[in-house]
Design a protein around this motif. Structure first.
Motif, PDB file in Angstrom:
ATOM      1  N   GLY A   1       0.678   3.251  -3.098  1.00  0.00           N
ATOM      2  CA  GLY A   1      -0.524   4.022  -3.401  1.00  0.00           C
ATOM      3  C   GLY A   1      -1.644   3.135  -3.907  1.00  0.00           C
ATOM      4  N   LYS A   2      -2.859   3.656  -3.755  1.00  0.00           N
ATOM      5  CA  LYS A   2      -4.056   2.876  -4.106  1.00  0.00           C
ATOM      6  C   LYS A   2      -4.105   2.563  -5.601  1.00  0.00           C
ATOM      7  CE  LYS A   2      -9.040   2.786  -3.678  1.00  0.00           C
ATOM      8  NZ  LYS A   2     -10.245   3.457  -3.216  1.00  0.00           N
ATOM      9  N   ARG A   3      -3.816   3.540  -6.423  1.00  0.00           N
ATOM     10  CA  ARG A   3      -3.875   3.323  -7.875  1.00  0.00           C
ATOM     11  C   ARG A   3      -2.858   2.272  -8.308  1.00  0.00           C
ATOM     12  NH1 ARG A   3      -5.951   5.618 -12.587  1.00  0.00           N
ATOM     13  NH2 ARG A   3      -4.518   5.805 -14.323  1.00  0.00           N
TER      14      ARG A   3
ATOM     15  N   MET B   1      -1.673  -0.114  -6.425  1.00  0.00           N
ATOM     16  CA  MET B   1      -2.167  -1.403  -5.929  1.00  0.00           C
ATOM     17  C   MET B   1      -3.196  -1.987  -6.889  1.00  0.00           C
ATOM     18  SD  MET B   1      -1.226  -2.749  -2.940  1.00  0.00           S
ATOM     19  CE  MET B   1      -2.705  -3.490  -2.312  1.00  0.00           C
ATOM     20  N   GLU B   2      -4.121  -1.152  -7.334  1.00  0.00           N
ATOM     21  CA  GLU B   2      -5.165  -1.626  -8.244  1.00  0.00           C
ATOM     22  C   GLU B   2      -4.568  -2.060  -9.584  1.00  0.00           C
ATOM     23  OE1 GLU B   2      -7.977   1.574  -8.426  1.00  0.00           O
ATOM     24  OE2 GLU B   2      -8.699   1.207  -6.388  1.00  0.00           O
TER      25      GLU B   2
ATOM     26  N   GLU C   1       0.816  -1.212   0.000  1.00  0.00           N
ATOM     27  CA  GLU C   1       0.000   0.000   0.000  1.00  0.00           C
ATOM     28  C   GLU C   1       0.851   1.264   0.000  1.00  0.00           C
ATOM     29  OE1 GLU C   1      -2.641  -0.568   3.305  1.00  0.00           O
ATOM     30  OE2 GLU C   1      -4.106  -1.634   2.065  1.00  0.00           O
TER      31      GLU C   1
END
Length: 178
Positions: free
Chosen positions: A119-121, A123-124, A116
């Motif tokens: 960053g969230k993006r 990770m996705e 994490e």
């Protein structure tokens, strides 16, 4: 006509000997590093050598002989390894070793928290490519990139973020074990 066949056989034999001396040590080392035996390395190498010879007689191969044979042998070993894992019988020693491995399995929460940091993006994006196994063209479309190249570059940057965090914190594999 028989003289021509004998000459072709002698030339082919010399080619095989030269390729064996040149490429087999690397194949044997690769197979050994990945859990195979010397006999398995010989089998894989011979299959790769035969594949090379048959292909080279029908089409032009753009890579060097050694690279082609090594790449083919590597692919064949991976295929055999996957097939072997699918058909392995579950005996008592195997199930005992699995029971022992759960003690040293990576802690999912630690890994997730660590990833994490990218960053969230990121990770996705990484999840879409690695976990969901979406093709890069689909990933580019989902995340609004202009093309596959842009998505590939962004995936690389995400991986580099994670690597940089590992370097900064001097983390090791053991840090993720429970």
């Amino acid at each position: 006509m028989d003289t021509v066949n004998l000459q072709e056989q002698a030339a082919r034999q010399q080619l095989f000997i030269a390729l064996y001396q040149k490429v087999f040590p690397a194949v044997a080392k690769y197979v050994s590093k990945h859990g195979g035996s010397f006999d398995e390395a010989k089998d894989v190498f011979q299959d790769a050598l035969l594949s090379y010879y048959e292909k080279s007689r029908s089409i032009a191969i753009n890579s060097s002989e050694g690279a082609y044979i090594f790449g083919t042998a590597r692919y064949l070993w991976i295929q055999r390894y996957k097939e072997g894992n699918k058909t392995t019988q579950l005996d008592d020693s195997f199930t005992e070793s699995i029971g022992n491995q759960t003690e040293t399995a990576p802690a999912e929460d630690k890994l997730l928290n660590f990833l994490e940091t990218a960053g969230k993006r990121c990770m996705e994006l990484l999840r879409s490519f690695y976990y969901d196994q979406l093709p890069m063209a689909r990933v580019a479309q989902l995340f609004g990139f202009s093309g596959v190249r842009s998505a590939t570059v962004q995936k690389y940057k995400c991986i580099e973020k994670v690597r940089e965090t590992v370097k900064q914190k001097a983390l090791r594999y053991e840090d993720f074990l429970e």
